[in-house]
Design an enzyme around this catalytic site. Structure first.
Site, PDB file in Angstrom:
ATOM      1  N   GLY A  28      35.405  40.103  43.439  1.00 14.04           N
ATOM      2  CA  GLY A  28      35.532  39.054  42.377  1.00 14.04           C
ATOM      3  C   GLY A  28      34.882  39.597  41.181  1.00 14.04           C
ATOM      4  CB  ALA A  29      32.755  42.178  40.344  1.00 15.25           C
ATOM      5  N   GLY A  30      35.893  42.060  39.150  1.00 17.82           N
ATOM      6  CA  GLY A  30      36.875  42.461  37.978  1.00 17.82           C
ATOM      7  C   GLY A  30      36.906  43.979  38.389  1.00 17.82           C
ATOM      8  CE1 TYR A  41      46.236  39.521  35.068  1.00 20.27           C
ATOM      9  CE2 TYR A  41      48.331  39.173  35.999  1.00 20.27           C
ATOM     10  CZ  TYR A  41      47.422  40.259  35.559  1.00 20.27           C
ATOM     11  OH  TYR A  41      47.700  41.374  35.513  1.00 20.27           O
ATOM     12  CG  ASP A  53      48.542  45.934  33.683  1.00 20.88           C
ATOM     13  OD1 ASP A  53      48.469  44.720  33.313  1.00 20.88           O
ATOM     14  OD2 ASP A  53      47.820  46.156  34.747  1.00 20.88           O
ATOM     15  CB  SER A  66      42.510  42.868  45.781  1.00 28.72           C
ATOM     16  OG  SER A  66      42.751  42.735  44.450  1.00 28.72           O
ATOM     17  CG  ASP A 125      43.911  46.433  38.775  1.00 37.27           C
ATOM     18  OD1 ASP A 125      43.724  46.788  37.643  1.00 37.27           O
ATOM     19  OD2 ASP A 125      43.819  45.087  39.048  1.00 37.27           O
ATOM     20  CG  HIS A 171      45.209  40.405  30.272  1.00 34.39           C
ATOM     21  ND1 HIS A 171      45.819  39.488  31.045  1.00 34.39           N
ATOM     22  CD2 HIS A 171      44.076  40.158  30.366  1.00 34.39           C
ATOM     23  CE1 HIS A 171      44.754  38.958  31.983  1.00 34.39           C
ATOM     24  NE2 HIS A 171      43.431  39.532  31.223  1.00 34.39           N
ATOM     25  CB  SER A 225      40.515  46.637  40.890  1.00 34.25           C
ATOM     26  OG  SER A 225      40.942  46.398  39.491  1.00 34.25           O
TER      27      SER A 225
END
Ligand code: GLA
Length: 382
Positions: free
Chosen positions: A117-119, A217, A34, A123, A167, A32, A121
């Site tokens: 959804g596992a952190g 977030y 960035d 996406s 990411d 957090h 990235s």
């Protein structure tokens, strides 16, 4: 996976595609930070999103996502977000054309093994793979950093998450065997070798999807901005929490809303921890590095409040297992994975103990992934 993707592309669309891969990422420390213009220490890993693509001579983008068995088409000039994963492609298609370069229709086949959804990235990896392939196909001449920014804008305005640059940056600029220390203000970066042959980077997946992450977030981001506004009155040179010292913060604590104060304290400390962790890495001080990871988790859990009981449980448990030098939650939070540095010859024992304990507590088995540090987005075949 690549051979079957190529085969399916030809079956589906009747021509040979360009095939690219973009990796998911881990983050060693600097969570957090960035979007507060501080530092992060991510790396690209050996889980990837693949995009097979070819021009189709129309004005339509036809996408088949093999992971979801779902086809969606859209016009290359579409400007509005829809819902779901297609937004990542819509957004990138929109933003690559904002500099005046038009693109044409394409056929696209997407697949990958980055857990969603596992952190890790998935996406960002999707935006990076798709953007990187568009750049190649249409000779758009964007740099990797520019493609990362396009991915970030897509996340902001098509997916609604006001994320930082970490990411997308890691997925495009990763380097095998290295962590990357990125200054999220200047965008200067430095590759630092992660060279500990007797240790491995191990992720443990809570199997809790970080679905809350979107709204929470954006709220964290607002709270950080609120802190900056308050301090700016006294120190006009402050532009983001990156510029704030611990002394400046504590001097004004009485004027803060308690929650905002906690959020700001975490960020200011996390930036310092990251710098200390980078020093530890450079001096091969893995125990020192591990300590910073544990401290980071504590801050994320207690002051930034983006952890959850499952993540806290997994991190706490590692303190009782031999051969673990550091552990923390990773990524946006509220689920997803922990990152652990584990002695290689202890991995079997680690996996067994952590899975058993978690299973007993939460009645589900966490997946465990041993990661390799990888190159950023690249062409697989053309
Ligand atoms: C998500 C965001 C990143 C970063 C992390 C937390 O992964 O996309 O920009 O803020 O959370 O460090």
């Amino acid at each position: 996976m690549t051979a079957s993707l190529l085969k399916e592309f030809v079956q589906r669309y009747g021509q040979e595609p360009l095939l690219v891969a973009a990796p998911g990422r881990i983050n060693f420390i600097g969570e957090h930070t960035d979007y507060n213009k501080g530092f992060v220490l991510p790396a690209a890993v050996d889980k990837r999103i693949y995009a097979a693509m070819a021009k189709n001579g129309t004005g339509t983008v036809n996408v088949f996502a093999r992971q979801f068995s779902e086809s969606i088409s859209f016009d290359v000039n579409e400007t509005q977000p829809r819902s779901g994963w297609i937004n990542y492609l819509l957004g990138v298609t929109y933003y690559v054309q904002q500099t005046g370069t038009a693109i044409e229709g394409i056929d696209v086949l997407i697949d990958g093994d980055v857990p969603v959804g596992a952190g890790m990235s998935s996406s960002a990896a999707l935006c990076s793979a798709y953007g990187f392939a568009l750049n190649e196909l249409f000779k758009l001449d964007y740099s990797r950093m520019e493609l990362a920014v396009i991915g970030q804008k897509t996340e902001h305005n098509f997916a609604g998450v006001k994320c930082g640059i970490m990411d997308q940056f890691a997925s495009l600029l990763g380097k095998a065997g290295h962590a990357i220390k990125l200054d999220c203000r200047s965008l200067e970066y430095e590759y630092i070798p992660f060279n500990f042959p007797e240790y491995k980077i191990v992720l443990v997946n809570t199997m809790v999807s970080h679905s809350l992450a979107g709204t929470e977030y954006n709220l964290r981001r607002q709270q950080c901005e609120e802190g900056v506004e308050l301090l700016k009155k006294y120190y006009p040179e402050i532009k983001s929490l990156r510029d704030v010292s611990y002394e400046q913060l504590t001097r004004h604590w009485k004027e803060f809303n308690a929650t905002v104060y906690d959020r700001c304290t975490y960020i200011v400390n996390e930036n310092q921890r990251l710098l200390a962790a980078c020093d530890a890495l450079r001096h091969n001080d893995l125990p020192g590095f591990g300590e910073m990871m544990y401290a980071s988790h504590k801050g994320l859990s207690k002051r930034y409040e983006v952890s959850c009981k499952e993540l806290d449980f997994l991190v706490e448990k590692t303190k009782l297992i031999n051969g673990v030098v550091g552990a923390r939650m990773m990524g946006g939070g509220f689920g997803g994975c922990t990152i652990n540095i584990v002695q290689e010859n202890g991995i079997e024992n680690f996996t067994e103990q952590i899975q058993q304990a978690y299973q007993q507590q939460f009645a589900k088995t966490p997946e465990v992934y041993v990661m390799q540090l990888e190159e950023g987005a690249r062409i697989i075949s053309q």
